[in-house]
Design an enzyme around this catalytic site. Structure first.
Site, PDB file in Angstrom:
ATOM      1  N   HIS A  91       2.229   4.386  -3.094  1.00  0.00           N
ATOM      2  CA  HIS A  91       2.705   4.380  -1.717  1.00  0.00           C
ATOM      3  C   HIS A  91       3.055   5.883  -1.302  1.00  0.00           C
ATOM      4  CE1 HIS A  91       5.215   2.865   1.615  1.00  0.00           C
ATOM      5  NE2 HIS A  91       6.022   3.842   1.387  1.00  0.00           N
TER       6      HIS A  91
ATOM      7  N   ARG B 139      -2.545  -4.841   3.029  1.00  0.00           N
ATOM      8  CA  ARG B 139      -1.882  -6.572   3.205  1.00  0.00           C
ATOM      9  C   ARG B 139      -0.889  -6.861   2.016  1.00  0.00           C
ATOM     10  NH1 ARG B 139      -4.535  -8.723   7.964  1.00  0.00           N
ATOM     11  NH2 ARG B 139      -6.705  -7.543   7.921  1.00  0.00           N
ATOM     12  N   ILE B 140       0.003  -7.556   2.515  1.00  0.00           N
ATOM     13  CA  ILE B 140       0.819  -8.172   1.255  1.00  0.00           C
ATOM     14  C   ILE B 140       0.262  -9.337   0.850  1.00  0.00           C
ATOM     15  CG2 ILE B 140       2.869  -9.065   1.146  1.00  0.00           C
ATOM     16  CD1 ILE B 140       3.676  -7.734   3.907  1.00  0.00           C
ATOM     17  N   LEU B 141       0.381  -9.212  -0.750  1.00  0.00           N
ATOM     18  CA  LEU B 141      -0.305 -10.232  -1.521  1.00  0.00           C
ATOM     19  C   LEU B 141       0.884 -11.122  -2.148  1.00  0.00           C
ATOM     20  CD1 LEU B 141      -2.323  -7.634  -3.621  1.00  0.00           C
ATOM     21  CD2 LEU B 141      -3.102  -9.497  -2.004  1.00  0.00           C
TER      22      LEU B 141
ATOM     23  N   ASP C 249       5.453  -6.244  -7.448  1.00  0.00           N
ATOM     24  CA  ASP C 249       6.078  -7.311  -7.588  1.00  0.00           C
ATOM     25  C   ASP C 249       5.939  -8.177  -6.611  1.00  0.00           C
ATOM     26  OD1 ASP C 249       9.915  -6.096  -7.459  1.00  0.00           O
ATOM     27  OD2 ASP C 249       8.015  -6.304  -6.033  1.00  0.00           O
ATOM     28  N   ALA C 250       7.083  -9.081  -6.454  1.00  0.00           N
ATOM     29  CA  ALA C 250       6.676 -10.172  -5.338  1.00  0.00           C
ATOM     30  C   ALA C 250       7.139  -9.541  -3.986  1.00  0.00           C
ATOM     31  CB  ALA C 250       7.333 -11.477  -5.478  1.00  0.00           C
ATOM     32  N   GLY C 251       7.943  -8.315  -3.910  1.00  0.00           N
ATOM     33  CA  GLY C 251       8.469  -7.743  -2.810  1.00  0.00           C
ATOM     34  C   GLY C 251       7.424  -6.766  -2.109  1.00  0.00           C
TER      35      GLY C 251
HETATM   36  C1  GRF Z   1      -2.780   6.249   0.869  1.00  0.00           C
HETATM   37  O1  GRF Z   1      -2.109   7.529   1.265  1.00  0.00           O
HETATM   38  C2  GRF Z   1      -2.047   5.098   0.530  1.00  0.00           C
HETATM   39  O2  GRF Z   1      -0.928   5.120  -0.312  1.00  0.00           O
HETATM   40  C3  GRF Z   1      -1.637   4.548   1.730  1.00  0.00           C
HETATM   41  O3  GRF Z   1      -2.649   4.742   2.689  1.00  0.00           O
HETATM   42  C4  GRF Z   1      -3.453   5.873   2.201  1.00  0.00           C
HETATM   43  C5  GRF Z   1      -4.734   5.318   1.972  1.00  0.00           C
HETATM   44  O4  GRF Z   1      -5.735   6.222   1.652  1.00  0.00           O
HETATM   45  N1  GRF Z   1      -1.184   3.310   1.864  1.00  0.00           N
HETATM   46  P1  GRF Z   1      -7.171   6.171   1.219  1.00  0.00           P
HETATM   47  O5  GRF Z   1      -7.777   4.948   1.816  1.00  0.00           O
HETATM   48  O6  GRF Z   1      -7.121   6.124  -0.250  1.00  0.00           O
HETATM   49  O7  GRF Z   1      -7.912   7.319   1.384  1.00  0.00           O
END
Ligand code: GRF
Length: 197
Positions: free
Chosen positions: A106, A90-92, A138-140
């Site tokens: 990511h 989700r985006i916070l 950050d906010a993005g």
């Molecule tokens: C991770 O690769 C994370 O970077 C991405 O989704 C995956 C989540 O994996 N947003 P998990 O829930 O930690 O196994």
């Protein structure tokens, strides 16, 4: 250092942090897990490890700002020194982002392929090397200053899941190593650049 981890999925990144959190040399303990998904597999991992959890479901709130306030309160209960987004989808809003020191992982080499489908987008683009990024939130969306990255090869017969699994192997160790260093040495952001130590 008190870590609160936000999750939405299976929690393999959370599992990697939990595997180290009893090690006094690591310097960080997971003191709380917060999720938007009551069915997140990560909740089972937290419960098995005896870590308290909080489930904050958007549908339980009248609107998204109210949900963000709920997330901020749920995190604050655990008095974190550092918040880790580990597969949180989700985006916070600034209500959360401006209140806590937060890092995110990511599964792509930012600034390439931000957003919820970074693995699929890298594969579709045809890159030969992708990877993972740990950055300050950050906010993005996936835009904060970068702390660490790891490169992962894309194989010709990869599909999204084989590639994501290979990325996750690198991502788990990158996240654990980066969070541990930030916990032991401190984390600061100056002129848009993140620095540990
Ligand atoms: C991770 O690769 C994370 O970077 C991405 O989704 C995956 C989540 O994996 N947003 P998990 O829930 O930690 O196994």
């Amino acid at each position: 250092t008190r870590l609160v981890v936000l999750v939405s999925g299976g929690g393999s990144n959370l599992a990697a942090l939990l595997a180290r959190h009893d090690d006094p040399a690591y310097g960080a303990r997971v003191v709380g897990v917060v999720t938007d998904r009551p069915d997140a597999g990560a909740l089972d991992l937290a419960q098995e490890a005896g870590v308290p959890t909080a489930v904050v479901v958007p549908g339980d709130f009248e609107d998204r700002p109210a949900w963000n306030r709920g997330v901020a309160e749920a995190i604050a209960v655990f008095s974190p020194d550092l918040v880790v987004l580990a597969g949180f989808m989700r985006i916070l809003s600034p209500v959360v982002v401006d209140r806590f020191s937060i890092v995110n992982t990511h599964p792509a080499l930012l600034p390439s392929f931000p957003g919820a489908h970074g693995v699929r987008d890298a594969l579709a683009y045809g890159v030969k090397v992708t990877g993972c990024t740990v950055h300050v939130v950050d906010a993005g969306v996936d835009t904060g200053p970068i702390l660490a990255q790891a490169a992962v090869p894309v194989l010709d017969d990869d599909d999204e899941s084989t590639l994501h699994e290979r990325i996750k192997v690198a991502e788990r160790s990158l996240l654990v190593e980066t969070v541990g260093r930030a916990a032991r040495e401190g984390l600061a952001v100056e002129e848009g650049r993140a620095r540990i130590g």
